[in-house]
Structures are given as structure tokens and as C-alpha cells.
Design a protein around this motif. Structure first.
Motif, short mmCIF file in Angstrom:
data_model
loop_
_atom_site.label_atom_id
_atom_site.label_comp_id
_atom_site.label_asym_id
_atom_site.label_seq_id
_atom_site.Cartn_x
_atom_site.Cartn_y
_atom_site.Cartn_z
N GLY A 256 0.11 6.67 -10.82
CA GLY A 256 -1.32 5.90 -11.45
C GLY A 256 -2.07 6.74 -9.60
O GLY A 256 -2.69 6.22 -9.25
N LEU A 257 -1.65 7.11 -9.16
CA LEU A 257 -2.11 7.31 -7.76
C LEU A 257 -3.59 7.42 -7.67
O LEU A 257 -4.15 9.71 -8.17
CB LEU A 257 -1.63 7.72 -6.56
CG LEU A 257 -0.86 6.64 -5.44
CD1 LEU A 257 0.33 6.27 -6.62
CD2 LEU A 257 -0.14 7.81 -4.44
N SER A 258 -5.05 7.63 -7.47
CA SER A 258 -6.11 8.25 -6.46
C SER A 258 -5.61 9.28 -6.19
O SER A 258 -5.32 9.19 -4.94
CB SER A 258 -6.78 7.19 -5.94
OG SER A 258 -6.59 6.85 -5.02
N PRO A 259 -7.04 9.87 -5.77
CA PRO A 259 -7.08 11.27 -4.87
C PRO A 259 -6.65 10.72 -3.10
O PRO A 259 -5.67 11.65 -2.77
CB PRO A 259 -8.05 11.66 -5.23
CG PRO A 259 -8.18 12.08 -6.18
CD PRO A 259 -8.31 10.01 -6.69
N LEU A 260 -7.03 9.60 -3.33
CA LEU A 260 -6.88 9.42 -1.73
C LEU A 260 -5.71 8.21 -1.62
O LEU A 260 -5.11 8.78 -0.69
CB LEU A 260 -8.35 8.43 -0.91
CG LEU A 260 -8.43 7.65 0.26
CD1 LEU A 260 -7.93 8.70 1.05
CD2 LEU A 260 -9.26 6.37 0.41
N GLY A 261 -5.50 7.75 -2.44
CA GLY A 261 -3.80 7.41 -1.77
C GLY A 261 -2.73 8.31 -1.73
O GLY A 261 -1.73 8.30 -1.58
N ARG A 262 -2.64 9.84 -3.15
CA ARG A 262 -2.25 10.36 -2.73
C ARG A 262 -1.66 10.76 -1.54
O ARG A 262 -1.40 11.10 -0.44
CB ARG A 262 -2.54 11.69 -3.89
CG ARG A 262 -2.26 11.20 -5.54
CD ARG A 262 -2.64 12.31 -6.11
NE ARG A 262 -3.52 12.00 -7.25
CZ ARG A 262 -4.00 12.40 -8.22
NH1 ARG A 262 -4.85 13.93 -7.30
NH2 ARG A 262 -4.44 11.78 -8.44
N ILE B 135 -2.41 9.53 1.54
CA ILE B 135 -2.09 8.89 1.77
C ILE B 135 -0.49 8.86 1.99
O ILE B 135 -0.12 8.67 3.32
CB ILE B 135 -2.85 7.57 2.11
CG1 ILE B 135 -3.58 7.31 2.48
CG2 ILE B 135 -1.86 6.14 3.17
CD1 ILE B 135 -5.38 6.52 2.59
N ALA B 136 -0.13 8.74 0.97
CA ALA B 136 0.97 9.05 0.91
C ALA B 136 2.38 10.38 1.47
O ALA B 136 2.85 9.95 1.77
CB ALA B 136 1.43 8.39 -0.74
N LEU B 137 1.50 11.21 0.89
CA LEU B 137 1.77 11.99 1.50
C LEU B 137 1.76 12.74 2.78
O LEU B 137 2.63 12.94 3.32
CB LEU B 137 0.55 13.85 0.61
CG LEU B 137 1.08 13.98 -0.79
CD1 LEU B 137 0.62 14.79 -1.31
CD2 LEU B 137 2.83 14.46 -0.98
N ARG C 128 14.36 0.59 -0.46
CA ARG C 128 13.06 -1.08 -0.19
C ARG C 128 11.45 -0.32 -0.43
O ARG C 128 10.56 -0.64 -1.02
CB ARG C 128 13.01 -1.84 0.53
CG ARG C 128 12.52 -2.79 0.87
CD ARG C 128 12.15 -3.34 2.38
NE ARG C 128 13.73 -4.19 2.57
CZ ARG C 128 14.14 -5.18 2.65
NH1 ARG C 128 13.10 -5.71 1.92
NH2 ARG C 128 15.67 -5.52 2.88
N GLY C 129 11.72 0.36 0.39
CA GLY C 129 10.07 1.29 1.29
C GLY C 129 9.69 2.01 -0.63
O GLY C 129 8.97 2.30 -1.15
N ASN C 130 10.48 2.79 -1.32
CA ASN C 130 10.56 3.06 -2.53
C ASN C 130 9.93 2.70 -3.70
O ASN C 130 8.82 2.75 -3.83
CB ASN C 130 12.11 3.77 -3.53
CG ASN C 130 11.60 5.34 -2.79
OD1 ASN C 130 11.24 6.50 -3.30
ND2 ASN C 130 12.42 5.74 -1.72
N VAL C 131 10.49 1.12 -3.71
CA VAL C 131 10.33 0.56 -5.01
C VAL C 131 9.13 -0.36 -4.24
O VAL C 131 8.05 -1.12 -5.43
CB VAL C 131 11.46 -0.93 -5.30
CG1 VAL C 131 10.60 -1.60 -5.96
CG2 VAL C 131 12.63 -0.08 -5.41
N THR C 132 8.89 -0.81 -3.12
CA THR C 132 8.02 -1.57 -3.03
C THR C 132 6.55 -0.64 -2.77
O THR C 132 5.24 -1.21 -3.45
CB THR C 132 7.88 -2.10 -0.64
OG1 THR C 132 8.91 -2.90 -0.88
CG2 THR C 132 6.49 -2.71 -0.60
N PHE C 133 6.57 0.48 -2.74
CA PHE C 133 5.27 1.93 -2.78
C PHE C 133 4.91 1.27 -4.66
O PHE C 133 4.00 1.50 -4.80
CB PHE C 133 5.42 2.91 -2.71
CG PHE C 133 4.96 4.17 -2.94
CD1 PHE C 133 3.52 3.55 -2.18
CD2 PHE C 133 4.92 4.63 -3.35
CE1 PHE C 133 2.82 4.64 -1.58
CE2 PHE C 133 3.74 5.72 -3.71
CZ PHE C 133 2.36 5.77 -3.15
#
Lengths: 229, 241, 269
Positions: free
Chosen positions: A133-139, A141-143, B93-98
């Protein structure tokens, strides 16, 4: 100056040489940082967005990776010259102007490589991130976060181009001794003065510095890969 | 907020076509609270497509779905473990915390929740290893922990034990059974009849995009109605597309 | 990523640009820089007046163009007719003679055109052209380039018509032209200062010198503050006053390389 001239400069800790090396690194690293801060989000945005003409924008950014430094230098020169639109800032022939020119020079590299990296990673992560359920902004940042090691290499590509170019910094910096003289403009100057051994020596120092920076970044990347996968 | 639930999950005349092919054809089913539901069928039956639709990752080209009366697709209290889960380039840990922080867990509760999840999937010892370096079975358990981090009331599993050795399969099945026992509705894709017999309360049997049978597990195995299902259970139909 | 140190570097760069208050920008020529005159003169000036002089070394034509755009406070160049035009057009306040040296015709030691030792530059150029000996021209609208064109004009040779593969315009600075002449075994017109300080001379030698027409006058101009409000006129004028003063003139005369005086002060007092 004999063949050992450049090495004697190093051994004798010539302050002028260190000032040139310091300025070169300061300018190119600042440009890489600025281009990263702007280019990473733009490249990532380009990776997900869809709009008419997206293909053309991608082709254009890829093509601009080969932008001739002297053209960038000329454009920045015309913009920053007192008779240009940004002349009132008084930035021409300053290190800031050189950072601006190099930032523009390497921006296409950062954007194009970031887009490719993020697009590939998005293809891999898409379902997982959507399922969380990531928002576009969240995606975004994560990427960017998960692509950080590849993006470090992208920064290195940008740094290599910035540190190696002479055309842009020569035009907008003016090669002023002790103020805007970098490794590459010093090499050009020594060549024109006919001091080829010194020019070659400076060239070897430049290559050594670039190798050292690449090596340390590679080690950092290997360490991070080992820690984070 | 506790009022939001994904159940029952309704599928009404759900059809999915892409590239001139019909992957799912007019499927209607109701998934309610209770023991796990298994989607059984040979390869190419459209099982994974059905699961992706049930997660809301794509929209049907015909018909509709609703989750506890909602037709909005955002994955609240819903989670999925893909057949080949993708590990983020981080530690376990990083995967699950995320996953926990994406599920809205406040930062001061993160560590406690993380530890209990790692215990639940038996990964405490591997917490600081890069997730992408783990074995297939360990990665499946990381994915399960990420899914359980969302405290789902509907958990979708796509071939949760495919390619795993017997020990890893047992570990994953225990986690699934534990989740089901604590009240999470599980909808799982499988083509392993024995596993379905062990875990599922009822079965949706899919062949070539069509729902051919829908029955409680005991009934399906004791008195399968259709010749197709009989042929599948004999093992004749495993690879038919 | 560690952002803060890097941001600090950018901030430092921006502020260091602003902090250089007592400094002026001088658009000058490659000959004054490459000969090392500025490296000698400017620290002495700075110690006395506390003003940093930032030199942009360009060809005279480009330096005048930099001045026309308002990007320099002072011009220190060597093409008197163009300098006077610059002042007449209102870009500069006034032009003053500072110093002179002379041009020399450089050629390969083998002297294919047979001009070595001559004191007649016109005759030498005619021989070079008639024998098709290679000649390197700056071709960059620098002071030296303009002086070279004036010398050709005096010979009566119409370069436009006689131009051939023997005449090679490279569009680069003095040092590059000397490097090229050495590589091509060609003749080239150079200012004596750059020639003496040039390191890559082997195989090249002075072919013609001492002709009055090889005189090379340098001038200094303050950019016009009435036209360009940002011109640092006090500091710029201080530099001009110093260069023209007896002390400044003596400093110029004192600058020697390999025992030779490179520039001869001739400011009018």
C-alpha cells in the motif's frame, strides 16, 4: 622543469598544487552532489511517470549524456555574463559558476542512469510495494533507498565526467590562478606554456585521484552489498 | 477503525482478459471467515491471476470484487505472499521493519513487533543477514513475516511451498496453520493436493480460467463431482494449459 | 548518504565567492600570463594594496569582448588600434601605455625559407610565402594575430588569395601555436616574452628579430563604470595607478627570465 617536476611538487608539498587539487575536488564533488539531489528524484519520477512525449524525454536525456562540455560552458557563460540574464549575480569567473556548469553537464548522466536503475528495480519491486500500500512518494523513496548502491555508481560516472572536463570550467571559471584554476585547466595551461612534463605530471595526479575515489567508493559499495544484500 | 474488514470477499462474474487471451472467465465466489480456502488447479488455470485480483493489484476486465462490502482496492489489513517473493535489498530486520512501518506501526512499537514476528517465523538468528542471500525457504518466511506485519484478516498465499524441501515446507505450513488458528482468513493457491488436504477447509477448483468446482475439502476429495477434478487428482492434468 | 558535510562544502563555496570583496578581475592576454609576469607582479601589488587581482588570460580580441560584456574591471592587452576603438565606443574610461616588448619570427633551425638572421620582417614573410614554407597563424583575433595580419598587409601579399596549405590558422593561444610550429617545423610569429618562457623550444629558433615593425605595445584600460555600474573602479584604478607608477614600472623592468628582461616599461609621466 625536468621529468620529475610534478613529483617534486608533490614531495615538497607545494601549497599551490594542493590548492588546485582541493579546488578541483571541491567543485566536482559539489557538482556531483547538486546533480544527485536534483537528478535522483527527477530520474526516479521519469521512471514511473507516463505522459505524452515521455519517450522523447528519455531519448533526449540519454543523448545529453554526451553533451560537449564547451557548449555547456558557453551557455552558462552567456547566462552569467554581466550582459546576460543572470549577470547581476556577479557569478562569472567564480568557483560557483564552475559548479553550476558541471552540475548541468552531469545532470543528464544522473537522470538517465537513475531512470534506468529505478525502472528496472520498480519492475522487480512493483507488486511487493503495491501490496504494502505504498503511496507514490513512498515508492519513490523506497526505490531510491534500495537502489543506493547502483546510484553510487551513477554518482561516480558523473564525478568522472566532471573531474575530467576542461571546456566548461575554462570558459566560466577563467582559469584564474589561486581562485578558479583546477587540475584540468592547469594541465591545459602548462601544455600551452610548453611545459609538457609538468602537464603530464599533473595529469597523472588527476588520474591517481580519480582512481582513489573510485576505489574507495567501490569498497564502500562492496561493504554495503555485503551488509544489506 | 476496527470495523474495517476484508470479509467476505465477493467475486461476481469476474473476467480477466489480456493480449487476446481470457485468463479468467466469469468467476463468482464468496470467501468468508473460517478455515483456509485453497485455489486448486493445473498450471495455467488462472490461479495466480485470481489471487492478484483478490489482492486488488489489478482490476478485472469484467465483473467486480468487493472486500467486506468495499470496492475500493487499497490493501488495508490485506497481505499477499507471492510465489517468488522479492526481497528488498536490506537485511531481514530491514525487510520486516519496512513492512511494519508501512502498515502504520508507531516507531516505539516497532522493535517489539519485529521481535515477535521474527520469532513467529523462526528468523531471529538471521535478523541481520542480507535478505537476498537467504535460501528459498528462508525468503518465504521473510515474506510471511512481512505479510503478517500488516495484521491481515485476509492473507493471500501463492504456492507458499513450491520449490521448498520437506523441512522448509513443514516450517511454512506451521506458520500458515498458526495464522489461520489466530483468525486470519487464508486464501492460498496450490497445485499440491496433499497440502490442500492438510490445510484447507474448502476448495475452489479452476481449470483454464473457469471455476469448475467449489466444495468443502472433505467432500471434494471423497466425492468429486466433475470428471476434470477426478482426472486432476489422479495426476493426469497437472501440466495441461 | 551523508548530506551535511557536502552541503557545507557548497555553502562554503558560495560564501567564499562573496567574501572576495577586495578583488578585481583583469582580462589580459596569454602572453602576459604565460610569460610569468603576473605571477611576479601581482603578489607585490597585493602586499602593498591588499587587493586580489584575478587574471583571465585570453587573446586580446576575446579579452576586449569580455570587457564589452562588462565581465572585467580592467583590461591589460596589446592591440593599440582596437584598444582605442574600445575606449571611443565608451566601454573603457581611458587607455594608457604600460610597457612594450617585441615580436619575433620563430622558425625551425633548418630554416627552409632561408630567412635566418634577417632584420627585415617583410622580406622574410615574402620568402616564406613564395617558397611555400609552412607558417602557423594564431587565427584567434589576439594581439599577436592582429599584428601578424598587419605585417602581411605591409608585404602586399593578399592572404585571401595566396592562402594555401602552407598557411595554417589554428585558432589557439600563443603556447599552442608554438607547440604546433614545433611539431610542423613551421614559422610562427610570437611575442618575445612567451618565447623566452616557453619550455618546449628544442628545434625552434629565432629567425627574424629587431625590425622596428615588430614593436609590441601593451596598454591598460579601466572598464567604464558609467556603462557598467558594477565595475570596481577604486580598486581597478588603484591597480592601474600602481602599474603606471615609477615603482610599478620598475617592478616590470625587474622581471627577468633566464637573465633576460621580458617587458620594457614605457608609461608616460
Amino acid at each position: 622543469m625536468d621529468d620529475a617536476g610534478a613529483w617534486r611538487l608533490i614531495v615538497s608539498a607545494d601549497p599551490a598544487l594542493y590548492a588546485i587539487v582541493y579546488l578541483s575536488l571541491k567543485i566536482s564533488l559539489s557538482a556531483v552532489l547538486a546533480a544527485g539531489l536534483i537528478g535522483f528524484p527527477l530520474g526516479a519520477l521519469l521512471a514511473f511517470s507516463s505522459f505524452p512525449g515521455r519517450g522523447a524525454v528519455i531519448v533526449l536525456t540519454n543523448a545529453l549524456m554526451g553533451l560537449p562540455p564547451v557548449v555547456v560552458g558557453l551557455c552558462v557563460f552567456l547566462a552569467l555574463s554581466r550582459s546576460g540574464p543572470l549577470g547581476s549575480l556577479g557569478l562569472l569567473f567564480t568557483p560557483t559558476a564552475m559548479i553550476i556548469a558541471q552540475t548541468i553537464l552531469i545532470m543528464p548522466i544522473i537522470i538517465a542512469l537513475t531512470r534506468q536503475t529505478i525502472e528496472d528495480l520498480w519492475g522487480e519491486y512493483r507488486n511487493e510495494l503495491l501490496a504494502m500500500g505504498l503511496s507514490p512518494l513512498g515508492r519513490l523513496i523506497a526505490l531510491l533507498y534500495d537502489a543506493r548502491i547502483s546510484l553510487l555508481t551513477t554518482l561516480l560516472a558523473g564525478f568522472g565526467r566532471a573531474a575530467a572536463e576542461v571546456g566548461a570550467v575554462m570558459i566560466v571559471g577563467g582559469n584564474i590562478e589561486g581562485f578558479t584554476r583546477t587540475m584540468t585547466t592547469a594541465i591545459a595551461l602548462e601544455t600551452s606554456k610548453g611545459d609538457l612534463p609538468l602537464a603530464m605530471g599533473l595529469g597523472l595526479i588527476l588520474i591517481a585521484i580519480v582512481i582513489a575515489i573510485n576505489a574507495s567508493t567501490w569498497l564502500l559499495g562492496a561493504f554495503a552489498r555485503n551488509r544489506m544484500g | 477503525m476496527a470495523a474495517i474488514t476484508n470479509l467476505p470477499l465477493l467475486l461476481r462474474n469476474v473476467t480477466y482478459r489480456t493480449g487476446g487471451q481470457t485468463l479468467l472467465d466469469d468467476i463468482s465466489a464468496t470467501i468468508s471467515n473460517g478455515a483456509p480456502t485453497a485455489i486448486l488447479g493445473p498450471n495455467g488455470a488462472g490461479k495466480s491471476t485470481l489471487l492478484h485480483l483478490a489482492m486488488g493489484l489489478m482490476a478485472p476486465t469484467g465483473g467486480w470484487l468487493s472486500w467486506g462490502g468495499r470496492t475500493e482496492t487499497s490493501p488495508i489489513r490485506r497481505a499477499i505472499v507471492f510465489q517468488k517473493p522479492v526481497m528488498l535489498r536490506r537485511t531481514v530486520r530491514g525487510n520486516v521493519t519496512f513492512a511494519l512501518s508501512q502498515a502504520g506501526v508507531p516507531s516505539k512499537e516497532l522493535e517489539n513487533r519485529l521481535q515477535s514476528l521474527l520469532q513467529r517465523v523462526d528468523l531471529v538468528a538471521l535478523a541481520d543477514r542480507p535478505a537476498r542471500r537467504l535460501s528459498g525457504g528462508e525468503q518465504k518466511r521473510v515474506a510471511l513475516a512481512r505479510a503478517l506485519a500488516r495484521e491481515p484478516d485476509l492473507l493471500l498465499l501463492d504456492e507458499p511451498t513450491a520449490d521448498l524441501d520437506p523441512a522448509a515446507t513443514r516450517a511454512v505450513e506451521q506458520i500458515i496453520a498458526g495464522a489461520a488458528a489466530s483468525g486470519t482468513k487464508i486464501l492460498m493457491v496450490s497445485h499440491d493436493a496433499a497440502q490442500v488436504r492438510r490445510l484447507a477447509g474448502d476448495i475452489l477448483f479452476l481449470v483454464k480460467g473457469r471455476l469448475r468446482e467449489s466444495a468443502p475439502t472433505t467432500k471434494f476429495f471423497s466425492e468429486t463431482a466433475t470428471p476434470l477434478a477426478q482426472s486432476f487428482l489422479r495426476g493426469d492434468l497437472l501440466t495441461e494449459a | 548518504m551523508k548530506l551535511f558535510p557536502a552541503l557545507a562544502i557548497i555553502a562554503m563555496t558560495l560564501t567564499s565567492a562573496a567574501a572576495q570583496e577586495k578583488s578585481i578581475t583583469v582580462a589580459s592576454t596569454t602572453s602576459t600570463q604565460d610569460s610569468g609576469l603576473f605571477s611576479y607582479l601581482l603578489p607585490i601589488f597585493k602586499a602593498k594594496m591588499g587587493i586580489d587581482v584575478k587574471v583571465i588570460a585570453q587573446g586580446t580580441g576575446q579579452a576586449l569582448d569580455t570587457g564589452r560584456r562588462g565581465d572585467a574591471d580592467v583590461l591589460f592587452v596589446h592591440a593599440k588600434p582596437q584598444e582605442e576603438e574600445f575606449v571611443a565606443q565608451g566601454f573603457g574610461v581611458a587607455r594608457f601605455d604600460v610597457m612594450y616588448n617585441d615580436f619575433v619570427l620563430i622558425g625551425p633551425a633548418s630554416d627552409p625559407a632561408g630567412v635566418m638572421g634577417s632584420k627585415d620582417i617583410s622580406g622574410a614573410l615574402v620568402k616564406i610565402q613564395s617558397q611555400g614554407a609552412p607558417f602557423v597563424s594564431r587565427g584567434d583575433k589576439s594581439g599577436t594575430h592582429m599584428a601578424e595580419l598587419a605585417l602581411w598587409k605591409e608585404t602586399g601579399i593578399d592572404l585571401g588569395a595566396m592562402r594555401g596549405s602552407w598557411y595554417r590558422e589554428i585558432g589557439q593561444g600563443m603556447g599552442a601555436a608554438l607547440n604546433t610550429a614545433k611539431a610542423m617545423q613551421a614559422y610562427v610569429l610570437a611575442d618575445r616574452g612567451t618565447w623566452i618562457s616557453f619550455k618546449n623550444r628544442d628545434g625552434l629558433t629565432i629567425a627574424v628579430e629587431g625590425d622596428q615593425r615588430l614593436f609590441n605595445q601593451y596598454g591598460i584600460i579601466l572598464a567604464n563604470p558609467a556603462k557598467f555600474s558594477w565595475v570596481k573602479k577604486e580598486a581597478g584604478q588603484a591597480f592601474i595607478d600602481y602599474v603606471l607608477s615609477q615603482e610599478g614600472q620598475r617592478t616590470i623592468a625587474d622581471y627577468k627570465m633566464e637573465g633576460q628582461q621580458l617587458f620594457f616599461p614605457n608609461a608616460k609621466h
